[in-house]
Design a protein around this motif. Structure first.
Motif, PDB file in Angstrom:
ATOM      1  N   GLN A 123       0.824  -1.209   0.000  1.00 27.72           N
ATOM      2  CA  GLN A 123       0.000   0.000   0.000  1.00 27.72           C
ATOM      3  C   GLN A 123       0.857   1.258   0.000  1.00 27.72           C
ATOM      4  O   GLN A 123       0.531   2.237  -0.681  1.00 27.72           O
ATOM      5  CB  GLN A 123      -0.921   0.009   1.225  1.00 27.72           C
ATOM      6  N   GLN A 124       1.935   1.245   0.760  1.00 24.29           N
ATOM      7  CA  GLN A 124       2.807   2.410   0.804  1.00 24.29           C
ATOM      8  C   GLN A 124       3.481   2.662  -0.539  1.00 24.29           C
ATOM      9  O   GLN A 124       3.677   3.806  -0.947  1.00 24.29           O
ATOM     10  CB  GLN A 124       3.857   2.232   1.905  1.00 24.29           C
ATOM     11  N   VAL A 125       3.815   1.587  -1.254  1.00 24.61           N
ATOM     12  CA  VAL A 125       4.402   1.733  -2.584  1.00 24.61           C
ATOM     13  C   VAL A 125       3.386   2.356  -3.536  1.00 24.61           C
ATOM     14  O   VAL A 125       3.710   3.271  -4.303  1.00 24.61           O
ATOM     15  CB  VAL A 125       4.884   0.367  -3.118  1.00 24.61           C
ATOM     16  N   ILE A 159       8.296  -5.230  -5.368  1.00 24.10           N
ATOM     17  CA  ILE A 159       7.593  -4.300  -4.487  1.00 24.10           C
ATOM     18  C   ILE A 159       8.537  -3.779  -3.408  1.00 24.10           C
ATOM     19  O   ILE A 159       8.606  -2.570  -3.150  1.00 24.10           O
ATOM     20  CB  ILE A 159       6.367  -4.978  -3.843  1.00 24.10           C
ATOM     21  N   LEU A 160       9.303  -4.680  -2.812  1.00 27.28           N
ATOM     22  CA  LEU A 160      10.221  -4.268  -1.745  1.00 27.28           C
ATOM     23  C   LEU A 160      11.364  -3.421  -2.309  1.00 27.28           C
ATOM     24  O   LEU A 160      11.803  -2.459  -1.671  1.00 27.28           O
ATOM     25  CB  LEU A 160      10.769  -5.505  -1.030  1.00 27.28           C
ATOM     26  N   ALA A 238      10.569 -14.292   5.340  1.00 25.91           N
ATOM     27  CA  ALA A 238      11.385 -13.483   4.440  1.00 25.91           C
ATOM     28  C   ALA A 238      11.635 -14.204   3.119  1.00 25.91           C
ATOM     29  O   ALA A 238      12.355 -13.705   2.258  1.00 25.91           O
ATOM     30  CB  ALA A 238      12.709 -13.112   5.100  1.00 25.91           C
ATOM     31  N   GLY A 239      11.009 -15.353   2.972  1.00 26.02           N
ATOM     32  CA  GLY A 239      11.287 -16.204   1.824  1.00 26.02           C
ATOM     33  C   GLY A 239      10.897 -15.627   0.481  1.00 26.02           C
ATOM     34  O   GLY A 239      11.487 -15.976  -0.549  1.00 26.02           O
ATOM     35  N   CYS A 240       9.902 -14.725   0.448  1.00 24.68           N
ATOM     36  CA  CYS A 240       9.418 -14.232  -0.840  1.00 24.68           C
ATOM     37  C   CYS A 240      10.333 -13.196  -1.468  1.00 24.68           C
ATOM     38  O   CYS A 240      10.169 -12.852  -2.648  1.00 24.68           O
ATOM     39  CB  CYS A 240       8.011 -13.659  -0.683  1.00 24.68           C
ATOM     40  N   PHE A 241      11.296 -12.671  -0.712  1.00 24.09           N
ATOM     41  CA  PHE A 241      12.197 -11.672  -1.291  1.00 24.09           C
ATOM     42  C   PHE A 241      13.666 -12.031  -1.109  1.00 24.09           C
ATOM     43  O   PHE A 241      14.548 -11.241  -1.445  1.00 24.09           O
ATOM     44  CB  PHE A 241      11.924 -10.271  -0.700  1.00 24.09           C
ATOM     45  N   GLU A 242      13.953 -13.217  -0.600  1.00 17.71           N
ATOM     46  CA  GLU A 242      15.346 -13.642  -0.445  1.00 17.71           C
ATOM     47  C   GLU A 242      15.632 -14.885  -1.297  1.00 17.71           C
ATOM     48  O   GLU A 242      14.742 -15.622  -1.654  1.00 17.71           O
ATOM     49  CB  GLU A 242      15.645 -13.948   1.027  1.00 17.71           C
TER      50      GLU A 242
END
Length: 242
Positions: A123-125, A159-160, A238-242
């Motif tokens: 949402q912040q993005v 996204i991150l 943290a698996g979805c971005f590492e």
């Protein structure tokens, strides 16, 4: 002889048909407008899934106010993993498990009387890249509509990455690369766990907090974030971005 019923004048018929025609015209153009907005939102979402936003509405406004901004875009591969984990631990611990709107966090925020935020990183993005600052119902509604679209088109890693590159860390300082140099004299890829946690600790109020000269509150918050980052690394969140 039977009296003939007088025929209605053409003008009378047209006058009675005019409201119906006007309503159909308005509905037709309203539908077209909605479809155009949806199409534009999809194109904008698809574009920034691969192209880095050159600026954001808020960054542009701040640049005009303070005479320019300090930002250097870096891919997520050049950001210390501890920084990514710290940001998620601080702002959105369930980042990998929700679809853009964290209903549990929203309910908790409402129960707390609005004293805490319920916005996810997604949402912040959406707010930072596509919309404007503020708490208007219009902006929140557009944010709620666009966030699932961004989640459907972008990867969590993307996204991150965008979030860490457009977040404000001090007056005129945007993105984690500029923040790392500004506060610690290092690049984002070289941030230590402590430095990353301190940067994440100032994210809610970057103009009134400092990562290099932290108050006792920021130090306590950074310690909590560091523990949270270790926790989400251990339990798989943290698996979805590492």
């Amino acid at each position: 002889m039977a009296r003939k019923t007088p025929k209605k004048s053409t003008r009378t018929v047209r006058l009675r048909e005019r409201p119906g025609r006007l309503m159909r015209w308005m509905l037709r153009y309203l539908l077209r407008g909605i479809l155009i907005v949806i199409a534009l939102a999809f194109v904008a979402t698809l574009t920034f899934s691969a192209v880095n936003p050159p600026t954001t509405p808020y960054m542009f406004a701040e640049g005009r106010r303070v005479g320019g901004v300090n930002q250097t875009w870096v891919p997520i591969e050049q950001i210390a993993p501890s920084m990514a984990r710290s940001a998620v631990a601080a702002e959105d611990a369930n980042f990998c498990t929700h679809w853009g709107l964290d209903l549990t966090a929203i309910r908790a925020a409402l129960a707390d009387g609005g004293n805490r935020g319920g916005s996810t990183i997604s949402q912040q993005v959406v707010k930072n890249v596509y919309l404007w600052q503020g708490r208007s119902w219009l902006r929140k509604s557009l944010e709620a509509l666009m966030t699932p679209l961004v989640e459907a088109v972008w990867s969590k890693e993307r996204i991150l990455e965008v979030y860490l590159n457009v977040a404000e860390f001090d007056e005129g300082v945007f993105g984690v690369e500029a923040a790392a140099v500004h506060y610690f004299g290092v690049q984002a890829k070289d941030l230590s766990d402590v430095q990353a946690a301190r940067l994440a600790a100032i994210l809610p109020a970057p103009k009134s907090r400092s990562a290099s000269q932290p108050t006792s509150f920021v130090q306590r918050r950074a310690t909590s974030i560091r523990d949270g980052a270790a926790t989400i690394a251990a339990d798989g969140r943290a698996g979805c971005f590492e």
